[in-house]
Design an enzyme around this catalytic site. Structure first.
Site, mmCIF file in Angstrom:
data_model
loop_
_atom_site.group_PDB
_atom_site.id
_atom_site.type_symbol
_atom_site.label_atom_id
_atom_site.label_comp_id
_atom_site.label_asym_id
_atom_site.label_seq_id
_atom_site.Cartn_x
_atom_site.Cartn_y
_atom_site.Cartn_z
ATOM 1 N N SER A 117 0.837 -1.203 0.000
ATOM 2 C CA SER A 117 0.000 0.000 0.000
ATOM 3 C C SER A 117 0.867 1.246 0.000
ATOM 4 O O SER A 117 1.995 1.230 0.523
ATOM 5 C CB SER A 117 -0.877 0.023 1.251
ATOM 6 O OG SER A 117 -1.548 1.271 1.377
ATOM 7 N N TYR A 169 -1.622 -0.146 10.687
ATOM 8 C CA TYR A 169 -1.900 -0.520 9.289
ATOM 9 C C TYR A 169 -0.724 -0.082 8.412
ATOM 10 O O TYR A 169 -0.208 -0.861 7.603
ATOM 11 C CB TYR A 169 -3.207 0.101 8.790
ATOM 12 C CG TYR A 169 -3.460 -0.255 7.332
ATOM 13 C CD1 TYR A 169 -3.794 -1.558 6.971
ATOM 14 C CD2 TYR A 169 -3.308 0.692 6.318
ATOM 15 C CE1 TYR A 169 -3.976 -1.906 5.636
ATOM 16 C CE2 TYR A 169 -3.486 0.344 4.981
ATOM 17 C CZ TYR A 169 -3.821 -0.957 4.641
ATOM 18 O OH TYR A 169 -3.992 -1.307 3.323
HETATM 19 P P1 NDP Z 1 -11.758 -5.957 0.887
HETATM 20 O O1 NDP Z 1 -12.183 -5.757 2.301
HETATM 21 O O2 NDP Z 1 -12.754 -5.675 -0.188
HETATM 22 O O3 NDP Z 1 -11.205 -7.439 0.699
HETATM 23 C C1 NDP Z 1 -10.331 -8.012 1.659
HETATM 24 C C2 NDP Z 1 -10.185 -9.496 1.412
HETATM 25 O O4 NDP Z 1 -9.266 -10.021 2.394
HETATM 26 C C3 NDP Z 1 -11.489 -10.246 1.567
HETATM 27 O O5 NDP Z 1 -11.607 -11.224 0.547
HETATM 28 C C4 NDP Z 1 -11.351 -10.940 2.919
HETATM 29 O O6 NDP Z 1 -12.016 -12.197 2.938
HETATM 30 C C5 NDP Z 1 -9.834 -11.169 2.985
HETATM 31 N N1 NDP Z 1 -9.419 -11.366 4.373
HETATM 32 C C6 NDP Z 1 -9.330 -10.428 5.343
HETATM 33 N N2 NDP Z 1 -9.008 -11.015 6.527
HETATM 34 C C7 NDP Z 1 -8.903 -12.359 6.273
HETATM 35 C C8 NDP Z 1 -8.625 -13.492 7.068
HETATM 36 N N3 NDP Z 1 -8.366 -13.392 8.392
HETATM 37 N N4 NDP Z 1 -8.608 -14.710 6.492
HETATM 38 C C9 NDP Z 1 -8.863 -14.836 5.168
HETATM 39 N N5 NDP Z 1 -9.127 -13.808 4.354
HETATM 40 C C10 NDP Z 1 -9.150 -12.573 4.905
HETATM 41 O O7 NDP Z 1 -10.453 -5.029 0.701
HETATM 42 P P2 NDP Z 1 -9.468 -4.791 -0.545
HETATM 43 O O8 NDP Z 1 -9.821 -5.631 -1.694
HETATM 44 O O9 NDP Z 1 -9.357 -3.338 -0.722
HETATM 45 O O10 NDP Z 1 -8.105 -5.273 0.127
HETATM 46 C C11 NDP Z 1 -7.232 -6.213 -0.445
HETATM 47 C C12 NDP Z 1 -5.797 -5.845 -0.090
HETATM 48 O O11 NDP Z 1 -5.497 -4.594 -0.702
HETATM 49 C C13 NDP Z 1 -5.523 -5.675 1.389
HETATM 50 O O12 NDP Z 1 -4.282 -6.261 1.693
HETATM 51 C C14 NDP Z 1 -5.462 -4.158 1.569
HETATM 52 O O13 NDP Z 1 -4.641 -3.795 2.650
HETATM 53 C C15 NDP Z 1 -4.866 -3.764 0.255
HETATM 54 N N6 NDP Z 1 -5.042 -2.386 -0.159
HETATM 55 C C16 NDP Z 1 -6.298 -1.852 -0.279
HETATM 56 C C17 NDP Z 1 -6.454 -0.530 -0.675
HETATM 57 C C18 NDP Z 1 -7.780 0.140 -0.748
HETATM 58 O O14 NDP Z 1 -7.821 1.394 -0.780
HETATM 59 N N7 NDP Z 1 -8.894 -0.599 -0.815
HETATM 60 C C19 NDP Z 1 -5.275 0.282 -1.042
HETATM 61 C C20 NDP Z 1 -4.014 -0.380 -0.856
HETATM 62 C C21 NDP Z 1 -3.919 -1.665 -0.456
HETATM 63 P P3 NDP Z 1 -13.025 -12.716 4.099
HETATM 64 O O15 NDP Z 1 -13.473 -11.511 4.865
HETATM 65 O O16 NDP Z 1 -14.104 -13.423 3.363
HETATM 66 O O17 NDP Z 1 -12.162 -13.648 4.894
HETATM 67 C C1 8X3 Z 2 -5.175 1.475 1.727
HETATM 68 C C2 8X3 Z 2 -4.888 2.837 1.193
HETATM 69 O O1 8X3 Z 2 -4.531 5.254 1.830
HETATM 70 O O2 8X3 Z 2 -6.452 4.099 2.802
HETATM 71 O O3 8X3 Z 2 -3.999 0.779 1.881
HETATM 72 O O4 8X3 Z 2 -4.238 3.589 3.580
HETATM 73 S S1 8X3 Z 2 -5.033 3.976 2.418
#
Ligand code: NDP
Ligand code: 8X3
Length: 247
Positions: A135, A148
């Site tokens: 991120s 985070y």
């Molecule tokens: P979502 O919340 O839409 O998706 C997160 C996914 O992670 C879900 O499928 C969830 O599955 C899974 N997950 C979380 N905890 C667990 C667990 N304990 N066991 C198994 N699966 C888990 O978020 P995003 O798609 O945005 O996030 C995906 C990645 O991208 C993350 O690592 C996030 O930090 C990163 N990211 C996101 C950004 C954003 O702005 N959205 C920007 C930068 C990075 P379930 O709950 O079904 O287990």
């Molecule tokens: C998620 C992006 O800017 O919300 O990793 O931290 S931010």
């Protein structure tokens, strides 16, 4: 046909990644805790293309069982997409809930390294690839980011460190570092759909599909090419953030 192991495929970036890879001819192991969402992906894309693996990434024994239970045609993993992760809370460190901090460390740091270590022998044997979703929070600090941000700095850096250790193996390694992507991320972080809608409103944020298409592009580059790290933001976001507190 190549096989990808995509963590966090029940929502957001991971779910879009499974769709993008399958549309491009890949087979995917789709993981997450919400079984019904994985079953819906199988129903949509086909059981020959998607294998659902329901487990909590923090449970190392469940991870072992899911890997051991992979059907033969899914067992040769060519690409690991380290995507599962979350943020919990936006309180300043001095007020934060320690339980939230622990969940983020267990999920974003510990689970990622455990799964990577378990799949590395297969990835080395197959000259595969690892693409991790770090991120911008790992590079640029914002108030309330605390653990985070720290966990994502770890993700960004661990992924680059893997590249060093895998030197000479043919395994490609990429750290993708996105800014604001509209997914369930903010709903999970705040527990409020209203807060989530407010954050993304009028910002024209990136989408899960934007990141998924980037992952597919990197995965399908010629084998002699390695993207080390890639930072992405929506045009509406930037990284200016210095503040001064005055008396
Ligand atoms: P979502 O919340 O839409 O998706 C997160 C996914 O992670 C879900 O499928 C969830 O599955 C899974 N997950 C979380 N905890 C667990 C667990 N304990 N066991 C198994 N699966 C888990 O978020 P995003 O798609 O945005 O996030 C995906 C990645 O991208 C993350 O690592 C996030 O930090 C990163 N990211 C996101 C950004 C954003 O702005 N959205 C920007 C930068 C990075 P379930 O709950 O079904 O287990
Ligand atoms: C998620 C992006 O800017 O919300 O990793 O931290 S931010």
């Amino acid at each position: 046909m190549k096989t990808a192991f995509v963590t966090g495929a029940t929502a957001g970036i991971g779910e879009a990644t499974v769709r993008a890879l399958v549309a491009s001819g890949w087979r995917c192991i789709a993981t997450g805790r919400r079984q019904e969402r994985l079953e819906a992906l199988v129903a949509e894309l086909g059981a020959d293309k998607v294998h659902p693996a329901v487990f909590d990434v923090r449970d190392s024994a469940a991870m072992d069982a899911a890997i051991a239970a992979l059907p033969a045609e899914f067992a040769g993993v060519d690409l690991l997409v380290n995507n599962a992760g979350l943020a919990k809370g936006l309180s300043p460190a001095q007020e934060a809930d320690l339980a939230d901090w622990q969940v983020m460390i267990d999920t974003n740091v510990t689970a990622m390294v455990v799964l990577t270590r378990k799949l590395l022998p297969t990835l080395v044997a197959r000259k595969g690839a690892i693409i991790a979703i770090g991120s911008v929070a790992g590079s640029y600090i914002y108030p309330g980011g605390n653990v985070y941000a720290g966990s994502k700095a770890f993700a960004n850096h661990f992924t680059l460190a893997l590249r060093a250790d895998l030197h000479g193996t043919g395994v490609r390694v990429t750290s993708i570092e996105p800014g604001m992507v509209e997914t369930e991320f903010t709903l999970v972080r705040t527990g409020s759909q209203e807060a989530s809608d407010k954050l993304y409103s009028g910002a024209d944020p990136m989408t899960g599909e934007d990141i998924a298409n980037t992952i597919r592009w990197i995965a399908e580059l010629p084998l002699h090419l390695n993207i080390n790290r890639l930072e992405l933001m929506p045009v509406s976001q930037d990284f200016a953030g210095f503040r001064v507190a005055r008396d």
